[in-house]
Design a protein around this motif. Structure first.
Motif, mmCIF file in Angstrom:
data_model
loop_
_atom_site.group_PDB
_atom_site.id
_atom_site.type_symbol
_atom_site.label_atom_id
_atom_site.label_comp_id
_atom_site.label_asym_id
_atom_site.label_seq_id
_atom_site.Cartn_x
_atom_site.Cartn_y
_atom_site.Cartn_z
ATOM 1 N N ASP A 49 0.578 -0.904 0.223
ATOM 2 C CA ASP A 49 -0.133 -0.139 0.493
ATOM 3 C C ASP A 49 0.997 1.269 0.286
ATOM 4 O OD1 ASP A 49 -2.432 1.622 -0.138
ATOM 5 O OD2 ASP A 49 -2.765 1.678 2.218
ATOM 6 N N LEU A 50 2.156 1.008 -1.174
ATOM 7 C CA LEU A 50 2.813 2.943 -0.905
ATOM 8 C C LEU A 50 2.416 3.624 -2.231
ATOM 9 C CD1 LEU A 50 5.896 0.196 -0.898
ATOM 10 C CD2 LEU A 50 4.858 1.193 0.503
ATOM 11 N N VAL A 51 2.948 4.261 -2.517
ATOM 12 C CA VAL A 51 2.319 5.768 -2.980
ATOM 13 C C VAL A 51 4.078 6.308 -4.087
ATOM 14 C CG1 VAL A 51 1.175 7.948 -3.707
ATOM 15 C CG2 VAL A 51 0.272 5.834 -2.465
ATOM 16 N N ILE A 52 3.886 5.823 -5.204
ATOM 17 C CA ILE A 52 5.708 6.865 -5.546
ATOM 18 C C ILE A 52 5.643 8.440 -5.108
ATOM 19 C CG2 ILE A 52 6.640 6.926 -7.632
ATOM 20 C CD1 ILE A 52 7.080 4.016 -6.857
ATOM 21 N N LEU A 63 16.466 -0.703 -8.121
ATOM 22 C CA LEU A 63 16.716 0.693 -8.296
ATOM 23 C C LEU A 63 15.699 0.662 -7.061
ATOM 24 C CD1 LEU A 63 14.258 2.144 -10.508
ATOM 25 C CD2 LEU A 63 12.445 -0.134 -9.823
ATOM 26 N N VAL A 64 15.486 1.684 -6.527
ATOM 27 C CA VAL A 64 15.522 2.795 -4.955
ATOM 28 C C VAL A 64 14.782 3.360 -5.380
ATOM 29 C CG1 VAL A 64 16.161 3.490 -3.462
ATOM 30 C CG2 VAL A 64 17.862 1.958 -4.776
ATOM 31 N N ALA A 65 13.284 3.578 -5.402
ATOM 32 C CA ALA A 65 11.732 4.409 -5.610
ATOM 33 C C ALA A 65 11.398 5.186 -4.036
ATOM 34 C CB ALA A 65 11.208 3.800 -6.240
ATOM 35 N N PRO A 66 12.112 6.129 -4.217
ATOM 36 C CA PRO A 66 10.678 7.232 -2.838
ATOM 37 C C PRO A 66 9.705 6.970 -2.684
ATOM 38 C CG PRO A 66 11.592 8.629 -4.527
ATOM 39 C CD PRO A 66 11.644 7.812 -4.827
ATOM 40 N N VAL A 67 9.321 6.197 -1.797
ATOM 41 C CA VAL A 67 7.192 6.191 -1.491
ATOM 42 C C VAL A 67 6.301 6.676 -0.332
ATOM 43 C CG1 VAL A 67 7.698 3.621 -2.978
ATOM 44 C CG2 VAL A 67 8.563 3.830 -0.579
ATOM 45 N N ARG A 68 5.720 7.000 -0.217
ATOM 46 C CA ARG A 68 4.803 7.111 1.234
ATOM 47 C C ARG A 68 4.155 5.814 1.363
ATOM 48 N NH1 ARG A 68 6.437 10.835 3.737
ATOM 49 N NH2 ARG A 68 6.723 12.760 2.752
#
Length: 177
Positions: A49-52, A63-68
């Motif tokens: 349950d993440l949001v980019i 791969l590294v992505a910032p999420v909320r």
């Protein structure tokens, strides 16, 4: 419950950086991994349950992505190439529990996916070499733990790396010694 906009697919929200796409040139296993990244990231975003929360970046093999997170916490989603060197990364992070290392929030070890706390933008490149050494030296006492029984020994890792180096052609741009 999903917080994603209707009609917007996750893969549209997570463009794969060119440097990650270029990792496909490292061989067939890498190419398969790169090809599956959009679907893998999409599935993880749904499951956790993440949001980019910004553009993805990368490490040497991830791969590294910032999420909320669902509670609006800032985190980083890391999906690494499934090699033996990263097989127990989640166990080490769990052992440290955020003391001297980034805190692990969730993990899917078979696909090398980690949900990590998001740290600030500072890094050791912003301080003098002497200060960087002080910082790193200060962490050693906090992160030193008995080896995990599942992890390969340092001697075994060095032996594997040495074998890899021996297989390189004589024309490789490294000293033979």
């Amino acid at each position: 419950s999903s917080r994603h906009s209707p009609g917007v697919t996750t893969t549209e929200s997570v463009p794969i950086p060119a440097a990650v796409t270029a990792m496909a040139g490292r061989g067939p296993r890498w190419a398969r991994w790169v090809d599956t990244l959009p679907a893998t990231v999409s599935a993880l975003i749904e499951r956790w349950d993440l949001v980019i929360d910004g553009p993805a970046t990368h490490g040497h093999c991830s791969l590294v992505a910032p999420v909320r997170t669902a509670d609006d916490g800032a985190a980083m989603l890391k999906v690494g190439f499934p090699d033996e060197d990263s097989a127990h990364e989640h166990l080490a992070l769990r052992s440290w529990a955020g003391d001297g290392a980034v805190r692990l929030l969730a993990a899917d070890p078979p696909i090398r996916a980690l949900l990590l706390e998001r740290l600030g933008p500072e890094d050791l490149n912003t301080v003098t070499d002497t200060e960087a050494c002080r910082i790193v030296a200060g962490l050693y006492g906090r992160i030193h733990r008995p080896p995990l029984p599942q992890a390969r020994s340092l001697a075994a890792l060095v032996e594997g790396w040495t074998d890899d180096l021996r297989r390189l052609p004589r024309s490789a741009p490294i000293p033979r010694r």
